[in-house]
Design an enzyme around this catalytic site. Structure first.
Site, short mmCIF file in Angstrom:
data_model
loop_
_atom_site.label_atom_id
_atom_site.label_comp_id
_atom_site.label_asym_id
_atom_site.label_seq_id
_atom_site.Cartn_x
_atom_site.Cartn_y
_atom_site.Cartn_z
N TYR A 188 8.74 39.60 -12.49
CA TYR A 188 9.83 38.63 -12.59
C TYR A 188 9.37 37.52 -13.51
CZ TYR A 188 7.77 35.78 -8.66
OH TYR A 188 6.97 35.04 -7.84
N GLU A 216 10.27 42.27 -18.01
CA GLU A 216 10.42 41.00 -17.29
C GLU A 216 11.84 40.93 -16.73
OE1 GLU A 216 8.50 38.46 -16.50
OE2 GLU A 216 6.70 38.65 -17.76
ZN LIG Z 1 4.23 39.15 -14.19
#
Ligand SMILES: [Zn+2]
Length: 239
Positions: free
Chosen positions: A25, A89
């Protein structure tokens, strides 16, 4: 799939094809702030993709280049995970700024993106991991709200639902064969957890990382019977 180009200068050359996918994240207040940082030459960090909460997918680094997302890490004997992996991400403020559930549209895009990546590279299910799996002493992402079970149901990554597993919990400070077996199991799955028979602080970090991924109802670093049963179940899948 529809991908928005958002190039980052933060990459170098690969010396081998990726065989691992690492999910993160962003851990920042907004997706915009994360994109800015991952494209800032001074930050020296990046990922191949960023997935926004509304499902938009941004490409920052081409998959055939080496992005800089993993840092000091380890999985299945490999330490240079940046060379070995494609990094994704996923926008979420994270534990520091207000961790919250990942919206359905975002997870649908993550699943589509992982499927797409796997049409190009050989990535086994036991090499689809979280940042916390490969750096358990430093990282918590993507965290215990990430729906690993849903990803596995879509055909990506390992999941197991073991039968009820009685057994005394193992925690920090304990020693003996049970601890040795636990550490050996984690090592076989991929974690950096050389068996010593002593349940130390690092072992607790590994148990916590395992729980964030495969035992999300109980993230406390204590290896209860179900945590151990899930580990054994995953290893029986052939991990
Ligand atoms: Zn990371």
């Amino acid at each position: 799939m529809n991908v928005i180009e958002a190039p980052s200068p933060n990459f170098d050359a690969r010396t081998s094809p990726p065989d691992t996918i690492v999910l993160h994240y962003t851990g920042m207040q907004t997706g915009e702030a994360a994109l800015e940082r991952l494209r800032d030459p001074g930050a020296k960090v990046s990922a191949h993709y960023v997935v926004e909460e509304d499902g938009r997918v941004f490409r920052l680094v081409p998959e055939e280049r080496r992005a800089w997302h993993a840092g000091v890490s380890f999985w299945k004997g490999v330490r240079d995970i940046n060379t070995a992996s494609v990094g994704i991400e996923i926008v979420n403020p994270g534990h520091e700024f207000g961790y919250r559930p990942f919206p359905d549209a975002q997870i649908a895009s993550v699943i589509e993106l992982v499927a797409d990546i796997r049409t190009r590279w050989t990535v086994d299910d036991d090499r689809i991991v979280g940042h916390s799996d490969i750096a358990p002493d430093r990282k918590e992402d993507p965290g215990e709200l990430f729906p690993w079970q849903r990803l596995a149901q879509a055909g990506h990554g390992l999941w197991v639902e073991p039968p009820a597993a009685p057994g005394a919990p193992l925690g920090e400070g304990e020693e003996g064969a049970g601890v040795f077996a636990l550490q050996a199991g984690f090592t076989r799955l991929g974690y950096d957890c050389a068996p010593s028979g002593k349940f130390d602080g690092h072992t607790k970090s590994v148990v916590t990382a395992f729980q964030r991924h495969w035992r999300q109802e109980k993230v406390d670093g204590v290896a209860d019977g179900e945590t151990r049963a899930r580990l054994i179940g995953l290893l029986r899948l052939g991990a």
